[in-house]
Design an enzyme around this catalytic site. Structure first.
Site, mmCIF file in Angstrom:
data_model
loop_
_atom_site.group_PDB
_atom_site.id
_atom_site.type_symbol
_atom_site.label_atom_id
_atom_site.label_comp_id
_atom_site.label_asym_id
_atom_site.label_seq_id
_atom_site.Cartn_x
_atom_site.Cartn_y
_atom_site.Cartn_z
ATOM 1 N N ASN A 219 7.898 -7.722 5.557
ATOM 2 C CA ASN A 219 8.038 -6.277 5.763
ATOM 3 C C ASN A 219 8.119 -6.054 7.265
ATOM 4 O O ASN A 219 7.694 -6.920 8.047
ATOM 5 C CB ASN A 219 6.887 -5.503 5.084
ATOM 6 C CG ASN A 219 5.568 -5.644 5.818
ATOM 7 O OD1 ASN A 219 5.447 -5.309 7.000
ATOM 8 N ND2 ASN A 219 4.545 -6.151 5.129
ATOM 9 N N ASN B 177 -2.137 -5.434 -4.739
ATOM 10 C CA ASN B 177 -0.846 -5.887 -5.265
ATOM 11 C C ASN B 177 -0.974 -6.848 -6.436
ATOM 12 O O ASN B 177 0.037 -7.277 -7.000
ATOM 13 C CB ASN B 177 -0.031 -6.542 -4.146
ATOM 14 C CG ASN B 177 0.242 -5.568 -3.023
ATOM 15 O OD1 ASN B 177 -0.039 -5.847 -1.862
ATOM 16 N ND2 ASN B 177 0.753 -4.401 -3.357
ATOM 17 N N ARG C 86 4.824 -14.657 -1.724
ATOM 18 C CA ARG C 86 3.600 -14.146 -2.363
ATOM 19 C C ARG C 86 3.452 -14.589 -3.822
ATOM 20 O O ARG C 86 2.424 -14.310 -4.450
ATOM 21 C CB ARG C 86 3.538 -12.609 -2.274
ATOM 22 C CG ARG C 86 3.427 -12.099 -0.841
ATOM 23 C CD ARG C 86 2.896 -10.679 -0.775
ATOM 24 N NE ARG C 86 1.515 -10.558 -1.242
ATOM 25 C CZ ARG C 86 0.834 -9.410 -1.319
ATOM 26 N NH1 ARG C 86 1.420 -8.281 -0.964
ATOM 27 N NH2 ARG C 86 -0.410 -9.376 -1.750
ATOM 28 N N ARG D 134 10.059 -3.220 -3.595
ATOM 29 C CA ARG D 134 9.280 -4.298 -4.210
ATOM 30 C C ARG D 134 9.319 -4.201 -5.741
ATOM 31 O O ARG D 134 9.882 -5.057 -6.400
ATOM 32 C CB ARG D 134 7.831 -4.250 -3.722
ATOM 33 C CG ARG D 134 7.669 -4.468 -2.207
ATOM 34 C CD ARG D 134 8.010 -5.887 -1.803
ATOM 35 N NE ARG D 134 7.841 -6.114 -0.378
ATOM 36 C CZ ARG D 134 6.738 -6.556 0.191
ATOM 37 N NH1 ARG D 134 5.679 -6.823 -0.524
ATOM 38 N NH2 ARG D 134 6.689 -6.751 1.496
ATOM 39 N N HIS E 151 5.644 -0.062 -0.185
ATOM 40 C CA HIS E 151 4.768 0.149 -1.350
ATOM 41 C C HIS E 151 4.378 1.617 -1.341
ATOM 42 O O HIS E 151 4.133 2.192 -0.277
ATOM 43 C CB HIS E 151 3.470 -0.663 -1.246
ATOM 44 C CG HIS E 151 3.595 -2.116 -1.595
ATOM 45 N ND1 HIS E 151 2.954 -3.108 -0.888
ATOM 46 C CD2 HIS E 151 4.267 -2.734 -2.597
ATOM 47 C CE1 HIS E 151 3.223 -4.288 -1.435
ATOM 48 N NE2 HIS E 151 4.025 -4.093 -2.465
ATOM 49 N N ASP F 54 1.598 2.925 -1.863
ATOM 50 C CA ASP F 54 0.300 3.202 -1.223
ATOM 51 C C ASP F 54 0.380 3.286 0.298
ATOM 52 O O ASP F 54 -0.599 3.630 0.951
ATOM 53 C CB ASP F 54 -0.758 2.179 -1.667
ATOM 54 C CG ASP F 54 -0.468 0.764 -1.183
ATOM 55 O OD1 ASP F 54 0.496 0.549 -0.419
ATOM 56 O OD2 ASP F 54 -1.220 -0.157 -1.572
ATOM 57 N N CYS G 127 -4.786 -1.164 0.264
ATOM 58 C CA CYS G 127 -4.229 -2.396 -0.310
ATOM 59 C C CYS G 127 -5.137 -3.604 -0.117
ATOM 60 O O CYS G 127 -4.924 -4.633 -0.747
ATOM 61 C CB CYS G 127 -2.808 -2.657 0.144
ATOM 62 S SG CYS G 127 -2.517 -2.585 1.877
HETATM 63 N N1 ARG Z 1 2.114 -8.522 4.022
HETATM 64 C C1 ARG Z 1 1.939 -7.893 2.757
HETATM 65 C C2 ARG Z 1 3.291 -7.723 2.068
HETATM 66 O O1 ARG Z 1 4.237 -7.426 2.725
HETATM 67 C C3 ARG Z 1 1.249 -6.586 2.913
HETATM 68 C C4 ARG Z 1 0.930 -5.936 1.599
HETATM 69 C C5 ARG Z 1 0.273 -4.617 1.736
HETATM 70 N N2 ARG Z 1 0.047 -4.077 0.468
HETATM 71 C C6 ARG Z 1 0.225 -2.808 0.107
HETATM 72 N N3 ARG Z 1 -0.047 -2.480 -1.124
HETATM 73 N N4 ARG Z 1 0.707 -1.931 0.923
HETATM 74 O O2 ARG Z 1 3.421 -7.872 0.877
#
Ligand code: ARG
Length: 290
Positions: A19, A73, A92, A146, A175, A177, A271
């Site tokens: 991201n 997540n 991930r 995502r 995301h 959130d 998160c």
């Molecule tokens: N580095 C993680 C990603 O890009 C950060 C996730 C943050 N999660 C969230 N629900 N905003 O997946």
């Protein structure tokens, strides 16, 4: 009493970029300093949750899976039912097995009741993209960067609840959130530029103007929309003073935690946690906690 899942930050790092906020170069420049700061930040968040009356369950860290520190997540959880996530990015996907086994253990202990997998071919990144609104009795569901659009029907069918699809318009707010946070008094703290026009119309149709709190560019970039709300307490990353004042005027008490090491990965308070005891119907014991 509210119950949250968090992950031990022992193997957290920023070593890839999925991201636009992720800064592997900044991390590499001071690995030891960043890791020490991350451990302190995670401990600070845990302490803030406990001070607000919550309990916290921990998942162990795993080497090579730095983003395991973002359990929001991992799954969508409501009424003891757990819908496991499937991650969009290969970086991930290794987290899926770890969270599956963590939830199976929680099932055996009776903390949650059942665990379900998402059908093949769909992506869904858990509570980060499916936010339960107790007052309105619905899931606000982000999709696009995502979670896939098709996954939202699975959320709807599995939990038997209304799902309002909100298309996310930008890679920066990947995301839901990161740009949307319903509060216990019925207000919604949100960042309008993160949404498509259709999504904004969905929000405005359901949330009257006096309950819409628009985050500024600065609030959103400080990851303050990514907040945990427990009754009148809101726990978030270090906030611009004007946002603090606006929320206090509405009767909320703000608890700020320096989460900068995690913002280097594009995440913050919401998160880094996953609420495990969320119920669709207000529970006598949970009313105070919502
Ligand atoms: N580095 C993680 C990603 O890009 C950060 C996730 C943050 N999660 C969230 N629900 N905003 O997946």
């Amino acid at each position: 009493m509210a119950l949250f899942l968090m992950t031990d930050p022992g193997h957290f790092e920023v070593c890839y970029q999925i991201n636009p906020w992720m800064k592997p170069t900044a991390w590499r420049a001071d690995r030891d300093g960043c890791l020490a700061a991350a451990k302190a930040a995670s401990g600070g968040l845990k302490a803030a949750l406990k001070a607000a009356g919550a309990r916290v369950e921990m998942v162990e860290a795993a080497r090579g899976l730095p983003d395991l520190v973002f359990p929001a997540n991992a799954a969508v959880v409501l009424d003891g039912k757990v819908l496991l996530a499937r991650f969009r990015h290969p970086e991930r996907q290794g987290e899926e097995a770890i969270f599956r086994s963590a939830f199976c253990k929680l099932t055996k202990r009776g903390v949650v009741q059942e665990v379900m997998d998402l059908p093949e071919g769909l992506f869904h990144e858990g509570a980060g993209d499916a936010i339960w609104d107790l007052g309105r009795q619905l899931f606000w569901a982000g999709y696009g960067p995502r979670s896939s659009r098709g996954s939202l029907a699975v959320v709807q069918g599995y939990f038997g609840q209304e799902v309002v699809p909100l298309e996310l318009a930008s890679e920066r707010y990947y995301h839901l959130d990161t740009c949307f946070c319903p509060l216990s008094g019925g207000e919604v703290l949100y960042y309008p530029p993160a949404f498509t026009e259709t999504a904004l119309a969905e929000i405005r149709a359901r949330v009257p103007e006096e309950l819409r709190i628009e985050a500024t560019d600065e609030d959103a970039a400080a990851f303050c929309v990514n907040a945990v709300n427990l009754d009148r307490t809101i726990i978030m990353a270090k906030a611009p003073p004007a946002l603090r004042a606006r929320l206090e005027q509405r009767g909320y008490q703000l608890v700020e935690v320096d989460l900068s090491p995690f913002i280097l990965s594009g995440g913050a308070a919401y998160c880094m946690t996953l609420r495990l005891d969320r119920t669709s119907v207000p529970q006598a014991s949970a009313i105070a906690a919502e």
